[in-house]
Motif scaffolding. Sequence first.
Motif, mmCIF file in Angstrom:
data_model
loop_
_atom_site.group_PDB
_atom_site.id
_atom_site.type_symbol
_atom_site.label_atom_id
_atom_site.label_comp_id
_atom_site.label_asym_id
_atom_site.label_seq_id
_atom_site.Cartn_x
_atom_site.Cartn_y
_atom_site.Cartn_z
ATOM 1 N N ALA A 306 1.432 24.600 5.478
ATOM 2 C CA ALA A 306 1.068 22.676 5.368
ATOM 3 C C ALA A 306 -0.163 22.078 4.941
ATOM 4 N N GLU A 307 -1.077 22.609 6.283
ATOM 5 C CA GLU A 307 -1.982 22.132 6.310
ATOM 6 C C GLU A 307 -3.121 22.595 4.753
ATOM 7 N N GLN A 308 -2.990 23.915 4.940
ATOM 8 C CA GLN A 308 -3.427 24.616 3.927
ATOM 9 C C GLN A 308 -3.293 24.212 2.419
ATOM 10 N N GLN A 309 -2.114 23.730 2.635
ATOM 11 C CA GLN A 309 -1.684 23.077 0.746
ATOM 12 C C GLN A 309 -1.973 21.997 1.137
ATOM 13 N N GLY A 310 -1.945 21.209 1.717
ATOM 14 C CA GLY A 310 -2.879 20.016 1.352
ATOM 15 C C GLY A 310 -4.380 20.035 1.220
ATOM 16 N N VAL A 311 -5.112 20.962 2.039
ATOM 17 C CA VAL A 311 -6.499 21.762 1.241
ATOM 18 C C VAL A 311 -6.556 21.712 -0.152
ATOM 19 N N VAL A 312 -5.999 22.813 -0.665
ATOM 20 C CA VAL A 312 -5.846 23.156 -1.753
ATOM 21 C C VAL A 312 -5.165 21.673 -3.129
ATOM 22 N N ASP A 313 -4.709 20.797 -2.645
ATOM 23 C CA ASP A 313 -4.256 19.687 -3.169
ATOM 24 C C ASP A 313 -5.727 18.440 -3.074
ATOM 25 N N GLU A 314 -6.264 18.514 -1.811
ATOM 26 C CA GLU A 314 -7.834 17.765 -2.360
ATOM 27 C C GLU A 314 -8.478 18.197 -2.857
ATOM 28 N N VAL A 315 -8.860 19.630 -3.022
ATOM 29 C CA VAL A 315 -9.343 20.418 -4.101
ATOM 30 C C VAL A 315 -9.386 19.901 -5.754
ATOM 31 N N LEU A 316 -7.762 20.083 -5.690
ATOM 32 C CA LEU A 316 -7.356 19.831 -7.219
ATOM 33 C C LEU A 316 -7.624 18.558 -7.604
ATOM 34 N N SER A 317 -7.710 17.521 -6.633
ATOM 35 C CA SER A 317 -7.960 16.227 -7.105
ATOM 36 C C SER A 317 -9.530 16.436 -7.268
ATOM 37 N N GLY A 318 -10.096 16.715 -6.581
ATOM 38 C CA GLY A 318 -11.008 16.191 -6.483
ATOM 39 C C GLY A 318 -12.196 17.076 -7.565
ATOM 40 N N LEU A 319 -11.255 18.158 -8.628
ATOM 41 C CA LEU A 319 -11.683 18.452 -10.118
ATOM 42 C C LEU A 319 -10.981 17.655 -10.536
ATOM 43 N N ASP A 320 -10.091 17.079 -10.541
ATOM 44 C CA ASP A 320 -9.415 16.044 -11.856
ATOM 45 C C ASP A 320 -8.255 17.178 -12.482
ATOM 46 N N LEU A 321 -7.372 17.639 -11.351
ATOM 47 C CA LEU A 321 -6.349 18.144 -12.095
ATOM 48 C C LEU A 321 -5.149 18.422 -11.121
ATOM 49 N N ALA A 322 -5.380 17.009 -10.060
ATOM 50 C CA ALA A 322 -4.140 16.469 -9.671
ATOM 51 C C ALA A 322 -2.531 15.952 -10.154
ATOM 52 N N GLY A 323 -3.536 15.879 -11.109
ATOM 53 C CA GLY A 323 -1.948 15.385 -12.685
ATOM 54 C C GLY A 323 -1.118 16.652 -13.448
ATOM 55 N N ARG A 324 -1.864 17.578 -13.150
ATOM 56 C CA ARG A 324 -1.411 18.896 -13.974
ATOM 57 C C ARG A 324 -0.300 19.156 -13.830
ATOM 58 N N PRO A 325 0.779 19.568 -14.090
ATOM 59 C CA PRO A 325 2.257 20.213 -14.155
ATOM 60 C C PRO A 325 2.227 21.695 -12.777
ATOM 61 N N GLN A 326 2.762 20.941 -11.730
ATOM 62 C CA GLN A 326 2.537 22.094 -10.794
ATOM 63 C C GLN A 326 3.790 22.492 -10.640
ATOM 64 N N LEU A 327 3.514 23.821 -9.882
ATOM 65 C CA LEU A 327 5.243 24.106 -9.126
ATOM 66 C C LEU A 327 4.522 25.132 -8.289
ATOM 67 N N LEU A 328 5.149 24.846 -6.787
ATOM 68 C CA LEU A 328 4.641 25.637 -4.962
ATOM 69 C C LEU A 328 5.674 26.902 -5.718
ATOM 70 N N LEU A 329 5.053 27.773 -4.971
ATOM 71 C CA LEU A 329 5.453 29.551 -5.208
ATOM 72 C C LEU A 329 4.656 28.906 -3.496
ATOM 73 N N PHE A 330 6.371 29.668 -2.907
ATOM 74 C CA PHE A 330 6.561 30.070 -0.988
ATOM 75 C C PHE A 330 5.918 31.303 -0.587
ATOM 76 N N ASN A 331 4.889 32.080 -0.918
ATOM 77 C CA ASN A 331 4.789 33.196 -1.153
ATOM 78 C C ASN A 331 5.129 33.906 0.907
ATOM 79 N N LYS A 332 5.573 35.223 0.408
ATOM 80 C CA LYS A 332 5.249 36.030 0.904
ATOM 81 C C LYS A 332 6.450 35.856 2.212
ATOM 82 N N VAL A 333 7.900 35.727 1.239
ATOM 83 C CA VAL A 333 9.325 35.077 2.360
ATOM 84 C C VAL A 333 9.253 36.348 2.658
#
Length: 445
Positions: A306-333
């Motif tokens: 969850a923290e790693q997901q939040g880090v990626v969301d912060e970087v995407l926001s910093g790149l002005d990509l936060a508003g892009r359509p997004q699909l979460l893939l929970f890998n290594k299930v």
Amino acid sequence: MDTSTGATTIPTQLLENRRPVERTILVGAPHRRVAARIVDEHMEELRQLTLTAGGEISGTLVQRLESPNRHTYIGAGKVRELARLVEAAEAELVIFDEELKPGQAKNLETALGVRVMDRSELILDIFASRARTREAKIQVELAQLEYLLPRLARMWTHLSRIRGGIGLRGPGETQIETDRRLIGQRIAELRKKLARVAEARQTQRRRRRGQYRAALVGYTNAGKSSVLRALSGDDLPVEDRLFATLDPATRNVGLGGGYKALVTDTVGFIRKLPHHLVASFRSTLEEAREADLLVHVVDVSHPEWAEQQGVVDEVLSGLDLAGRPQLLLFNKVDRITHAEEAGVRSRMIALGEPPCVFGSAIQPAGLKPLKDALRARVRACRPRVTLEIPPGEGALLARVHREGEVLEQQDNGMSIRLTVRLPEPLVGRLRREPLVRMTGHREGA
């Protein structure tokens, strides 16, 4: 680096790619309110980064702070304790998990008698050792030089102690003032080169217009390259280590039912990613900006996913990509239990997160949920049209079946009438065919 006439040349002391194993002390200085498990996770990640760079861990020191000491980041007592630890371990290098100001690093080196670097410098060094293509090398060199410029006085003293080593692979200097001028010129050259690279990438993207594009984003080692390898069937390089891949790879992925998507693997993100590095890799990350969908790959087996997901969301926001359509893939299930998977699903529903799917890149059909989700999105983007094609146009009819999704077909002897979903480029070509009659409108899936 250019060797052609007229190109600025940076001295090569720091460009030597020797990798001596250095005895290293790791230092963490988190805020007092940070949970113990988070501190442990951050120090483990710093350990992994150091091992990736070729260091040997000889000790660890952690001090919780209300606020950093402006001279040495950690307190004076801890500096003395750290000096004793360095001496006892015969360490050659100290790496801080926090970003140090140039003055703090210089004061620490004076007190400890060994080189001191921070997490940002360590990550830049790893990127330097991973860069393979011309573009990646330009991006990393630019980031290193911009990081180095305000730290020249301290970095110059390193050359009297060591050639090569962690944090010393990449751009270098001789006399400080001369180097400031040379590095400034080199930075200008590299920015021009990256601008040309960006133009070339834009040309490539224009050629792909009309094709559905998805970009894989996520924390480093979340499994993005494994996902693309499993989706495409190509023998892409995959390694279980941090920042194994720097260069984006794009593959045309079949999704079933005649649907395809261009899927791109982008560089992984990490906590406290150096801003110089993010800026340098902006041209590469344009692939994500131009994508129709961001597939955020999360390693659901990681205890701090969850923290790693939040880090990626912060970087995407910093790149002005936060508003892009997004699909979460929970890998290594495949590495978690059914109960744990159910708990993650419930959490996503409660938080109102973007749509999510669960998958595994190593299980047979483990990415079917992702393929199904991508196919539904591609399908929703395609126009639904009605075509009337003469029976003698067999090649044209075969192409419609091959590239489109035929929903209904009738043959009245005079013409073949089809209701079909088609990709935009094919719709445009068929409109120009004199023997084809087309009607239809765009609608959702």
